[in-house]
Design a protein around this motif. Structure first.
Motif, PDB file in Angstrom:
ATOM      1  N   CYS A 195       0.840  -1.205   0.000  1.00 52.27           N
ATOM      2  CA  CYS A 195       0.000   0.000   0.000  1.00 52.27           C
ATOM      3  C   CYS A 195       0.874   1.253   0.000  1.00 52.27           C
ATOM      4  O   CYS A 195       1.919   1.297   0.646  1.00 52.27           O
ATOM      5  N   ASP A 196       0.431   2.288  -0.717  1.00 50.10           N
ATOM      6  CA  ASP A 196       1.235   3.496  -0.911  1.00 50.10           C
ATOM      7  C   ASP A 196       1.206   4.465   0.268  1.00 50.10           C
ATOM      8  O   ASP A 196       1.927   5.464   0.262  1.00 50.10           O
ATOM      9  N   ALA A 197       0.375   4.201   1.269  1.00 51.08           N
ATOM     10  CA  ALA A 197       0.297   5.095   2.438  1.00 51.08           C
ATOM     11  C   ALA A 197       1.445   4.836   3.404  1.00 51.08           C
ATOM     12  O   ALA A 197       2.138   3.815   3.319  1.00 51.08           O
ATOM     13  N   SER A 198       1.622   5.760   4.363  1.00 44.73           N
ATOM     14  CA  SER A 198       2.686   5.641   5.363  1.00 44.73           C
ATOM     15  C   SER A 198       2.400   4.510   6.350  1.00 44.73           C
ATOM     16  O   SER A 198       1.265   4.039   6.473  1.00 44.73           O
ATOM     17  N   GLU A 199       3.435   4.111   7.065  1.00 44.30           N
ATOM     18  CA  GLU A 199       3.270   3.054   8.082  1.00 44.30           C
ATOM     19  C   GLU A 199       2.313   3.509   9.182  1.00 44.30           C
ATOM     20  O   GLU A 199       1.534   2.722   9.714  1.00 44.30           O
ATOM     21  N   ALA A 200       2.358   4.811   9.533  1.00 38.87           N
ATOM     22  CA  ALA A 200       1.467   5.337  10.582  1.00 38.87           C
ATOM     23  C   ALA A 200       0.002   5.250  10.150  1.00 38.87           C
ATOM     24  O   ALA A 200      -0.885   4.965  10.959  1.00 38.87           O
ATOM     25  N   PHE A 201      -0.246   5.483   8.869  1.00 36.10           N
ATOM     26  CA  PHE A 201      -1.611   5.380   8.318  1.00 36.10           C
ATOM     27  C   PHE A 201      -2.098   3.933   8.438  1.00 36.10           C
ATOM     28  O   PHE A 201      -3.217   3.670   8.883  1.00 36.10           O
ATOM     29  N   LYS A 202      -1.248   2.998   8.051  1.00 34.05           N
ATOM     30  CA  LYS A 202      -1.607   1.568   8.133  1.00 34.05           C
ATOM     31  C   LYS A 202      -1.844   1.160   9.588  1.00 34.05           C
ATOM     32  O   LYS A 202      -2.753   0.382   9.892  1.00 34.05           O
ATOM     33  N   GLN A 203      -1.020   1.698  10.477  1.00 37.68           N
ATOM     34  CA  GLN A 203      -1.150   1.366  11.897  1.00 37.68           C
ATOM     35  C   GLN A 203      -2.488   1.841  12.461  1.00 37.68           C
ATOM     36  O   GLN A 203      -3.066   1.201  13.342  1.00 37.68           O
ATOM     37  N   ALA A 204      -2.993   2.953  11.934  1.00 31.51           N
ATOM     38  CA  ALA A 204      -4.305   3.458  12.375  1.00 31.51           C
ATOM     39  C   ALA A 204      -5.395   2.430  12.089  1.00 31.51           C
ATOM     40  O   ALA A 204      -6.347   2.276  12.865  1.00 31.51           O
ATOM     41  N   TYR A 205      -5.242   1.699  10.992  1.00 27.73           N
ATOM     42  CA  TYR A 205      -6.205   0.641  10.645  1.00 27.73           C
ATOM     43  C   TYR A 205      -6.082  -0.530  11.627  1.00 27.73           C
ATOM     44  O   TYR A 205      -7.081  -1.088  12.078  1.00 27.73           O
ATOM     45  N   ILE A 206      -4.847  -0.881  11.921  1.00 27.65           N
ATOM     46  CA  ILE A 206      -4.611  -2.023  12.817  1.00 27.65           C
ATOM     47  C   ILE A 206      -5.095  -1.709  14.238  1.00 27.65           C
ATOM     48  O   ILE A 206      -5.660  -2.565  14.922  1.00 27.65           O
ATOM     49  N   ASP A 207      -4.914  -0.470  14.665  1.00 25.73           N
ATOM     50  CA  ASP A 207      -5.286  -0.076  16.030  1.00 25.73           C
ATOM     51  C   ASP A 207      -6.777   0.202  16.194  1.00 25.73           C
ATOM     52  O   ASP A 207      -7.275   0.263  17.323  1.00 25.73           O
ATOM     53  N   ALA A 208      -7.496   0.389  15.085  1.00 25.53           N
ATOM     54  CA  ALA A 208      -8.907   0.801  15.158  1.00 25.53           C
ATOM     55  C   ALA A 208      -9.782  -0.249  15.841  1.00 25.53           C
ATOM     56  O   ALA A 208      -9.700  -1.438  15.534  1.00 25.53           O
ATOM     57  N   LYS A 209     -10.604   0.216  16.762  1.00 19.63           N
ATOM     58  CA  LYS A 209     -11.601  -0.651  17.411  1.00 19.63           C
ATOM     59  C   LYS A 209     -12.969  -0.330  16.810  1.00 19.63           C
ATOM     60  O   LYS A 209     -13.138   0.722  16.179  1.00 19.63           O
ATOM     61  N   GLU A 210     -13.929  -1.210  17.043  1.00 23.77           N
ATOM     62  CA  GLU A 210     -15.245  -1.026  16.438  1.00 23.77           C
ATOM     63  C   GLU A 210     -15.863   0.329  16.804  1.00 23.77           C
ATOM     64  O   GLU A 210     -16.462   1.000  15.978  1.00 23.77           O
ATOM     65  N   GLU A 211     -15.667   0.746  18.076  1.00 19.13           N
ATOM     66  CA  GLU A 211     -16.260   2.019  18.516  1.00 19.13           C
ATOM     67  C   GLU A 211     -15.542   3.247  17.943  1.00 19.13           C
ATOM     68  O   GLU A 211     -16.031   4.383  18.058  1.00 19.13           O
ATOM     69  N   ASP A 212     -14.389   3.034  17.288  1.00 20.84           N
ATOM     70  CA  ASP A 212     -13.656   4.151  16.684  1.00 20.84           C
ATOM     71  C   ASP A 212     -14.181   4.516  15.291  1.00 20.84           C
ATOM     72  O   ASP A 212     -13.795   5.547  14.733  1.00 20.84           O
ATOM     73  N   ILE A 213     -15.018   3.653  14.725  1.00 22.13           N
ATOM     74  CA  ILE A 213     -15.496   3.888  13.356  1.00 22.13           C
ATOM     75  C   ILE A 213     -16.712   4.810  13.430  1.00 22.13           C
ATOM     76  O   ILE A 213     -17.745   4.448  13.997  1.00 22.13           O
ATOM     77  N   ILE A 214     -16.565   6.005  12.854  1.00 21.14           N
ATOM     78  CA  ILE A 214     -17.632   7.001  12.975  1.00 21.14           C
ATOM     79  C   ILE A 214     -18.030   7.576  11.614  1.00 21.14           C
ATOM     80  O   ILE A 214     -17.290   7.480  10.645  1.00 21.14           O
ATOM     81  N   ILE A 215     -19.219   8.164  11.591  1.00 21.08           N
ATOM     82  CA  ILE A 215     -19.675   8.883  10.399  1.00 21.08           C
ATOM     83  C   ILE A 215     -19.452  10.370  10.657  1.00 21.08           C
ATOM     84  O   ILE A 215     -19.900  10.916  11.667  1.00 21.08           O
ATOM     85  N   ILE A 216     -18.730  11.013   9.750  1.00 22.90           N
ATOM     86  CA  ILE A 216     -18.495  12.456   9.863  1.00 22.90           C
ATOM     87  C   ILE A 216     -19.179  13.178   8.704  1.00 22.90           C
ATOM     88  O   ILE A 216     -19.488  12.556   7.677  1.00 22.90           O
ATOM     89  N   LYS A 217     -19.410  14.467   8.873  1.00 23.72           N
ATOM     90  CA  LYS A 217     -19.896  15.260   7.750  1.00 23.72           C
ATOM     91  C   LYS A 217     -18.676  15.876   7.086  1.00 23.72           C
ATOM     92  O   LYS A 217     -17.974  16.680   7.676  1.00 23.72           O
ATOM     93  N   SER A 218     -18.417  15.457   5.868  1.00 26.05           N
ATOM     94  CA  SER A 218     -17.240  15.937   5.141  1.00 26.05           C
ATOM     95  C   SER A 218     -17.441  17.383   4.692  1.00 26.05           C
ATOM     96  O   SER A 218     -18.568  17.829   4.509  1.00 26.05           O
ATOM     97  N   PRO A 219     -16.351  18.118   4.468  1.00 24.81           N
ATOM     98  CA  PRO A 219     -16.460  19.482   3.926  1.00 24.81           C
ATOM     99  C   PRO A 219     -17.195  19.544   2.590  1.00 24.81           C
ATOM    100  O   PRO A 219     -17.686  20.599   2.209  1.00 24.81           O
TER     101      PRO A 219
END
Length: 357
Positions: A244-268
């Protein structure tokens, strides 16, 4: 289960998986080529592909043309026998120019959502490039087919149906996102199949349906293929990979994510989006616009005076690993991921599971 090939005109993918396009800079030539080399369809994101070029802030328009050209050529070089696609959002301010670059570089297929790509057929006329709109309902699929038939005498080469559990920008209202019964991916696939039937009959042509959004394992894929889809789109699973072309920190955010961390935001851009909650998101929605963020003018619906932050800048920062200044979009099942692996291992695991489905 016998694993079907995904046929889009003369394009034949042995593995019926399309890797979803992820911007900014998450799916570029490295990831797309790795997926294509495994027999699936690799996809480069057409959202700000020139973000890391030196001239990006001086001449963003040219940088994005140069970036897309570079990544298409590189992906084709890395995967000479693979199928390479580009995802170009209709909402991009430079939509037509980016489509023309993809056609000039003889990309195999263009996927286009975030709006209705009504002019797409004339932009690819007399080229080898296939086109596949991304829809979230049978109604939109019917409208696109009707317009393309009437104005261009052309039908989509494939249609991608994105369900409400996808990552990133979503073509659903917040209420619809919570109505899992009426807006399940399976029911959306059947709705789209029904909507396109008259056009398939008129042209005596099958339009393959590719369905995505919240698909994680072989069982998920098997159920969607059984529902009538010809293939699936998966994006989130391919982020925590070596390629994957993203940084290691970006990938780590996926690995660390818990179910309650997944949210719906209103995009700009005014659409809901599914993301991984972090300090940047919490701060922006609580404290308002950060002072040092400039708009890069990437999307038509965005009004810089009214937005809390620049979506492109936030995604660029996240791609580079600066998650205190940005955030990661992700699909609903991201919390199931717990390690970094290779693209080949993921596809082998999915195909083995599908054979036993």
């Amino acid at each position: 289960m016998n694993i079907p090939e995904l046929k889009i005109g003369n394009l034949i993918a042995k593995v019926p998986i399309v890797q979803g396009g992820m911007g900014v800079g998450v799916s570029l030539s490295n990831l797309a080529a790795a997926v294509a080399n495994c027999g699936a369809i690799g996809v480069i994101s057409g959202v700000e592909p020139g973000f890391d070029l030196e001239n990006y802030h001086k001449d963003k328009f040219q940088a994005n043309i140069d970036g897309l050209t570079y990544h298409i050529r590189r992906a084709k070089k890395l995967a000479p026998k693979g199928i390479i696609g580009v995802n170009i959002m209709t909402a991009l301010t430079n939509f037509e120019e980016m489509v023309k670059v993809a056609v000039k570089e003889k990309v195999d297929i263009i996927f286009s959502g975030a709006g209705m790509p009504m002019k797409l057929p004339e932009l690819v006329k007399d080229s080898i490039t296939k086109i596949a709109p991304i829809v979230s309902s049978g109604k939109v699929a019917k409208l696109i087919c009707k317009q393309w038939d009437r104005k261009h005498n052309y039908l989509p080469d494939a249609i991608v149906v994105e369900g409400p559990e996808a990552g990133g920008h979503l073509g659903f209202s917040v209420d619809a996102l919570e109505d899992k019964e009426n807006f399940s991916l399976k029911s959306l696939v059947q709705e789209v199949l029904e909507a396109i039937k008259p056009f398939e009959e008129k042209y005596n042509k099958k339009i393959p349906i590719i369905a995505g959004g919240g698909l994680y394992d072989a069982k998920d894929i098997g159920e969607i293929l059984k529902a009538g889809a010809s293939g699936v789109q998966m994006a989130t699973r391919f982020v925590p990979t070596y390629e994957c072309d993203a940084s290691e920190a970006f990938k780590q955010a996926y690995i660390d994510a818990k179910e309650e961390d997944i949210i719906i935001i209103k995009s700009p851009v005014g659409m809901p989006g599914r993301a991984i909650k972090n300090s940047f998101i919490e701060s922006v929605y609580k404290n308002g616009k950060p002072k040092d963020i400039k708009c890069v003018n990437c999307l038509k619906p965005c009004n810089p005076k009214e937005t809390l932050y620049c979506i492109a800048d936030a995604l660029i920062q996240a791609q580079r690993g600066n998650l205190e200044r940005g955030f990661a979009f992700a699909g609903a099942k991201v919390y199931k991921i717990n390690k970094i692996t290779s693209v080949k291992e993921i596809i082998d695991e999915l195909m083995e599971g599908l054979r036993n489905y």
